[in-house]
Design a protein around this motif. Structure first.
Motif, PDB file in Angstrom:
ATOM      1  N   LEU A 152      44.831  21.691  74.399  1.00 28.54           N
ATOM      2  CA  LEU A 152      43.485  22.235  74.556  1.00 28.54           C
ATOM      3  C   LEU A 152      43.531  23.763  74.659  1.00 28.54           C
ATOM      4  N   PRO A 153      42.386  24.437  74.531  1.00 26.62           N
ATOM      5  CA  PRO A 153      42.365  25.910  74.533  1.00 26.62           C
ATOM      6  C   PRO A 153      43.001  26.517  75.789  1.00 26.62           C
ATOM      7  N   ARG A 154      43.448  27.741  75.677  1.00 27.30           N
ATOM      8  CA  ARG A 154      44.095  28.440  76.784  1.00 27.30           C
ATOM      9  C   ARG A 154      43.106  29.273  77.582  1.00 27.30           C
ATOM     10  N   THR A 155      41.833  29.145  77.258  1.00 26.31           N
ATOM     11  CA  THR A 155      40.781  29.815  78.017  1.00 26.31           C
ATOM     12  C   THR A 155      39.715  28.780  78.389  1.00 26.31           C
ATOM     13  N   CYS A 156      38.927  29.082  79.412  1.00 26.28           N
ATOM     14  CA  CYS A 156      37.855  28.171  79.823  1.00 26.28           C
ATOM     15  C   CYS A 156      36.839  28.023  78.694  1.00 26.28           C
ATOM     16  N   CYS A 157      36.318  26.811  78.542  1.00 30.66           N
ATOM     17  CA  CYS A 157      35.314  26.575  77.503  1.00 30.66           C
ATOM     18  C   CYS A 157      34.572  25.281  77.792  1.00 30.66           C
ATOM     19  N   THR A 158      33.443  25.109  77.120  1.00 28.49           N
ATOM     20  CA  THR A 158      32.669  23.875  77.210  1.00 28.49           C
ATOM     21  C   THR A 158      32.979  23.020  75.996  1.00 28.49           C
ATOM     22  N   LEU A 159      33.319  21.760  76.231  1.00 28.79           N
ATOM     23  CA  LEU A 159      33.595  20.815  75.156  1.00 28.79           C
ATOM     24  C   LEU A 159      32.443  19.830  75.045  1.00 28.79           C
ATOM     25  N   MET A 160      32.025  19.534  73.839  1.00 29.71           N
ATOM     26  CA  MET A 160      31.023  18.501  73.596  1.00 29.71           C
ATOM     27  C   MET A 160      31.772  17.203  73.284  1.00 29.71           C
ATOM     28  N   ILE A 161      31.780  16.288  74.234  1.00 26.84           N
ATOM     29  CA  ILE A 161      32.613  15.099  74.112  1.00 26.84           C
ATOM     30  C   ILE A 161      31.804  13.910  73.604  1.00 26.84           C
TER      31      ILE A 161
END
Length: 286
Positions: A114-123
């Motif tokens: 997963l990304p190495r920065t904070c983010c919002t995922l649409m699951i």
């Protein structure tokens, strides 16, 4: 905390509203498994939770009520059909609504793509069901067996999820913008003009506009609108009416707020709440 993690010390002291917990936090690092999932339900008794970090990354999924995640760089609201990803070692704190329900999935950085920065995922619904199912099993499950295979499927699915920045409010290390964010989160209906806000920080309007653009990548108008979206999402998922939210945010009429919300989120608050209710019903099903 890993030595390479950097943050502004003022960020730790930011007096942001409602950034409190009312559940027993889990220490994921005590479980030697590549992925674990926990279901947490909150009460109405709030306790302070300081900023902290884990050796593992954390995925936060709201099931009932709102969750706001705080990390250096800004605030993220956990939306329905979505989750917030917090990488390993990142300082963070999660604010959960009273009587809320959330899932937290902890992932070892050695297996995470997963990304190495904070983010919002649409699951997807499948990912939500996998997270729910994994939370039913003990966190120290056998390394070989059905539960372990379930975890691997979840990891494969997560890396395919898309990201969105509509649920993110950038807050830079600049102390003036941190103060402004705190002020507007406490009083989101403040409709002061750019010139009036600039005067608070002994700046001209043009200097203030350049500062906001440089530190957030947005115009001030768009940045304040993003702040309103986060507050609205938090209030709506906690049960507030559209009319009450529009008044709190300083809109002259509910229709003006609905127009802003639909333009930003692609759907009206009513449709948003209806979709939220369907997700809650699915999650509550046996």
């Amino acid at each position: 905390m890993p030595p390479d993690i950097k943050f502004n010390s003022d960020f730790v002291r930011m007096d942001l509203p409602d950034l409190r917990i009312n559940y027993d936090p889990v220490d994921p690092d005590q479980f030697d498994r590549p992925i674990t999932s926990f279901c947490l339900e909150t009460s109405e008794n709030n306790d302070d939770l300081p900023l902290h970090s884990h050796r593992k990354g954390q995925l936060v999924v709201a099931s009932h009520g709102s969750v706001m995640c705080r990390a250096p760089g800004g605030l993220w609201i956990v939306p329905p059909q979505g989750a917030v990803w917090i990488p390993a070692g990142v300082l963070h704190s999660n604010c959960v609504a009273d009587f809320g329900k959330l899932y937290t999935v902890f992932i070892d950085p050695q297996v995470s793509m997963l990304p190495r920065t904070c983010c919002t995922l649409m699951i997807t619904s499948l990912v939500r069901e996998l997270i729910h199912r994994l939370s039913v099993f003990p966190p120290l499950y056998p390394l070989e067996g059905p539960t372990s295979r379930l975890g691997r499927v979840l990891l494969d699915e997560l890396v395919q999820m898309s990201t969105t920045d509509e649920m993110y409010l950038p807050i830079s290390a600049d102390s003036r913008l941190q103060h402004l964010a705190t002020s507007l989160l406490h009083n989101p209906g403040d409709r002061s003009t750019m010139d009036e806000l600039a005067a608070r920080y002994a700046m001209s309007e043009s200097t203030f506009a350049r500062l906001v653009a440089k530190e957030t990548g947005m115009t001030f108008g768009r940045w304040r609108q993003r702040l309103h979206i986060l507050v609205a999402m938090q209030r709506l998922t906690a049960g507030s009416s559209v009319q009450a939210v529009s008044l709190e945010l300083g809109y002259e009429t509910p229709s003006a707020f609905i127009t802003m919300f639909k333009k930003t989120m692609g759907k009206s608050p009513r449709r948003f709440l209806a979709e939220r209710a369907r997700l809650v019903d699915l999650d509550a099903a046996p």
